[in-house]
Design a protein around this motif. Structure first.
Motif, PDB file in Angstrom:
ATOM      1  N   TYR A 132       3.980  12.241  -4.150  1.00  0.00           N
ATOM      2  CA  TYR A 132       3.434  13.174  -3.168  1.00  0.00           C
ATOM      3  C   TYR A 132       2.684  14.303  -3.882  1.00  0.00           C
ATOM      4  CZ  TYR A 132       6.590  10.819   0.092  1.00  0.00           C
ATOM      5  OH  TYR A 132       7.236   9.878   0.861  1.00  0.00           O
ATOM      6  N   PHE A 133       1.363  14.319  -3.693  1.00  0.00           N
ATOM      7  CA  PHE A 133       0.530  15.413  -4.191  1.00  0.00           C
ATOM      8  C   PHE A 133       0.356  16.423  -3.055  1.00  0.00           C
ATOM      9  CE2 PHE A 133      -0.595  11.928  -6.957  1.00  0.00           C
ATOM     10  CZ  PHE A 133      -0.805  12.525  -8.190  1.00  0.00           C
ATOM     11  N   LEU A 134       0.720  17.652  -3.309  1.00  0.00           N
ATOM     12  CA  LEU A 134       0.667  18.670  -2.259  1.00  0.00           C
ATOM     13  C   LEU A 134      -0.574  19.546  -2.423  1.00  0.00           C
ATOM     14  CD1 LEU A 134       4.416  19.791  -2.161  1.00  0.00           C
ATOM     15  CD2 LEU A 134       3.305  17.819  -1.068  1.00  0.00           C
ATOM     16  N   ALA A 180      -0.518  16.688   2.361  1.00  0.00           N
ATOM     17  CA  ALA A 180       0.224  16.009   1.293  1.00  0.00           C
ATOM     18  C   ALA A 180      -0.333  14.598   1.183  1.00  0.00           C
ATOM     19  CB  ALA A 180       1.712  15.976   1.606  1.00  0.00           C
ATOM     20  N   TYR A 181      -0.712  14.209  -0.017  1.00  0.00           N
ATOM     21  CA  TYR A 181      -1.225  12.853  -0.238  1.00  0.00           C
ATOM     22  C   TYR A 181      -0.071  11.977  -0.727  1.00  0.00           C
ATOM     23  CZ  TYR A 181      -5.922  14.767   0.185  1.00  0.00           C
ATOM     24  OH  TYR A 181      -7.063  15.373   0.654  1.00  0.00           O
ATOM     25  N   ASP A 182       0.237  10.961   0.070  1.00  0.00           N
ATOM     26  CA  ASP A 182       1.327  10.035  -0.260  1.00  0.00           C
ATOM     27  C   ASP A 182       0.725   8.820  -0.971  1.00  0.00           C
ATOM     28  OD1 ASP A 182       3.462   8.327  -0.409  1.00  0.00           O
ATOM     29  OD2 ASP A 182       3.711   8.074   1.763  1.00  0.00           O
ATOM     30  N   LEU A 183       0.807   8.814  -2.297  1.00  0.00           N
ATOM     31  CA  LEU A 183       0.342   7.686  -3.104  1.00  0.00           C
ATOM     32  C   LEU A 183       1.547   6.786  -3.346  1.00  0.00           C
ATOM     33  CD1 LEU A 183      -1.886   6.314  -4.771  1.00  0.00           C
ATOM     34  CD2 LEU A 183      -1.320   7.859  -6.658  1.00  0.00           C
ATOM     35  N   ASN A 184       1.529   5.588  -2.782  1.00  0.00           N
ATOM     36  CA  ASN A 184       2.730   4.749  -2.812  1.00  0.00           C
ATOM     37  C   ASN A 184       2.422   3.348  -3.313  1.00  0.00           C
ATOM     38  OD1 ASN A 184       2.242   2.985  -0.189  1.00  0.00           O
ATOM     39  ND2 ASN A 184       1.766   5.117   0.345  1.00  0.00           N
ATOM     40  N   PHE A 185       3.456   2.712  -3.897  1.00  0.00           N
ATOM     41  CA  PHE A 185       3.314   1.383  -4.484  1.00  0.00           C
ATOM     42  C   PHE A 185       4.545   0.543  -4.166  1.00  0.00           C
ATOM     43  CE2 PHE A 185       1.335   4.535  -7.256  1.00  0.00           C
ATOM     44  CZ  PHE A 185       0.030   4.072  -7.341  1.00  0.00           C
ATOM     45  N   ASP A 186       4.311  -0.738  -3.984  1.00  0.00           N
ATOM     46  CA  ASP A 186       5.411  -1.702  -3.874  1.00  0.00           C
ATOM     47  C   ASP A 186       6.037  -1.839  -5.258  1.00  0.00           C
ATOM     48  OD1 ASP A 186       7.029  -3.960  -3.803  1.00  0.00           O
ATOM     49  OD2 ASP A 186       5.685  -5.105  -2.519  1.00  0.00           O
ATOM     50  N   ALA A 187       7.297  -1.414  -5.397  1.00  0.00           N
ATOM     51  CA  ALA A 187       7.938  -1.402  -6.715  1.00  0.00           C
ATOM     52  C   ALA A 187       8.111  -2.803  -7.283  1.00  0.00           C
ATOM     53  CB  ALA A 187       9.291  -0.699  -6.633  1.00  0.00           C
ATOM     54  N   GLY A 188       8.145  -3.816  -6.423  1.00  0.00           N
ATOM     55  CA  GLY A 188       8.282  -5.179  -6.908  1.00  0.00           C
ATOM     56  C   GLY A 188       6.980  -5.769  -7.416  1.00  0.00           C
ATOM     57  N   ALA A 189       5.852  -5.158  -7.048  1.00  0.00           N
ATOM     58  CA  ALA A 189       4.544  -5.693  -7.429  1.00  0.00           C
ATOM     59  C   ALA A 189       3.819  -4.830  -8.448  1.00  0.00           C
ATOM     60  CB  ALA A 189       3.665  -5.851  -6.181  1.00  0.00           C
TER      61      ALA A 189
END
Length: 371
Positions: free
Chosen positions: A332-334, A341-350
């Protein structure tokens, strides 16, 4: 009469006391003898142990075996793509170089993987001499030359792009091993190079071919450097800059604040979503529905960005009638000034943590130009 009785009692007591003293003296002598014998035995044992250690130390280096002695054992120690979980302040290249040096220290330099470890360490430390230098007798020899055939010394010029200050070779791991002949094998390496610029992380592919010489020693005989897709730089005016791996597809929704979706092949691997973030909010308010914390929330320790990250466990809603569980990394970049808030998210399995941090480190806020 009474005096005689007391004298008799005194005599009896003295006899008992004398007998007790004799017993104690005997016990003391026995204890001293036991301690003396134990000291002698211990001294002899230590003497024998010392002579054994001295004998072991005297074994010539040429007769000593490395802790990894067979080629079959080596391959399990080769640095692979699996990346360690690292914090934002830790450099993944350090872990990568450590793995190669560990293999180098534990292996026989005459064996193929031992030679490979030494060649890669030279690459990562720019000890190659791939770029032609002016002839000067005072220049030290490059370590890489010790592990090259005559043909390899000519072929190392193919590595000259890694013999510069920027971009520098950042990480390397073994992608696959080809063994067309017993006397020859090729290691396909993948990794990254990088610059100090924002998002300046680039994929690298190198092939190192080894041959077995007549004296049984494996040496590098040829190199190949392959063209690979460069990271995609994405610029959203007045909002952010980011760079993602070149083999990802990026879908951009041009809403008032852009939304990004990342795909690798046909698989969704993450995205970037802007969220409202009011002064009364906390980072925990940003977590998506049907999620729980798998690893505690962390705050970036530097002052150059307002960043938090967390690993979340995602479960489907009850209405979905599914028991599938996914884990996601959320960064989360605020942008407190603009309440975003920018939610930069990734699939932890990929997406492994190193790749995730490479993307995270490329992210920069670009606030609207007020002029």
């Amino acid at each position: 009469m009474f005096d005689d009785d007391f004298r008799i009692k005194d005599i009896v007591l003295l006899k008992h006391l004398s007998a007790s003293i004799r017993r104690n003296n005997k016990n003391d002598r026995q204890r001293r003898m036991f301690m003396f014998k134990r000291t002698i035995v211990t001294t002899i044992a230590l003497s024998l142990l010392g002579s054994t250690c001295a004998s072991a130390a005297a074994i010539p280096a040429s007769q000593q075996e490395s802790s990894i002695s067979k080629a079959e054992q080596f391959e399990s120690y080769l640095p692979r793509e699996e990346a360690p979980e690292v914090q934002a302040t830790l450099d993944p290249s350090w872990f990568n170089l450590r793995d190669w040096i560990s293999l180098q220290n534990r292996s026989d330099e005459r064996a193929p993987e031992g030679t490979l470890a030494r060649v890669v360490t030279c690459l990562l430390t720019r000890d190659t001499g791939a770029l032609e230098r002016p002839s000067d007798a005072n220049l030290p020899a490059f370590t890489l030359d010790k592990y090259l055939t005559e043909n390899g010394k000519k072929a190392k010029s193919k590595l000259e792009q890694f013999d510069v200050s920027s971009p520098w070779l950042y990480t390397l791991h073994v992608e696959k091993i080809e063994k067309p002949k017993d006397q020859r094998r090729t290691y396909r390496l993948k990794g990254t190079s990088r610059t100090s610029q924002v998002g300046g992380i680039y994929p690298v592919e190198i092939a190192v071919s080894l041959v077995k010489s007549s004296n049984g020693r494996w040496l590098a005989d040829d190199f190949d450097v392959f063209e690979v897709d460069l990271p995609q730089a994405i610029h959203s005016k007045d909002f952010f800059d980011i760079a993602v791996p070149g083999d990802w597809s990026v879908i951009k929704d041009n809403l008032p604040v852009p939304v990004l979706s990342f795909k690798k092949g046909e698989k969704d691997v993450g995205g970037l979503q802007p969220l409202n973030f009011l002064p009364v909010n906390t980072v925990e308010n940003l977590y998506p529905n049907h999620s729980e914390v798998a690893e505690m929330l962390n705050k970036y320790p530097g002052e150059d960005r307002d960043l938090y990250w967390v690993l979340l466990k995602r479960t489907p809603p009850a209405a979905a009638q599914s028991h599938e569980v996914n884990y996601e990394r959320h960064y989360y970049f605020l942008d407190r000034e603009h309440h975003i808030a920018y939610d930069l998210n990734f699939d932890a399995g990929a997406v492994d943590s190193v790749t995730a941090w490479q993307v995270v480190n490329s992210f920069r806020l670009c606030p609207p130009n007020k002029n």
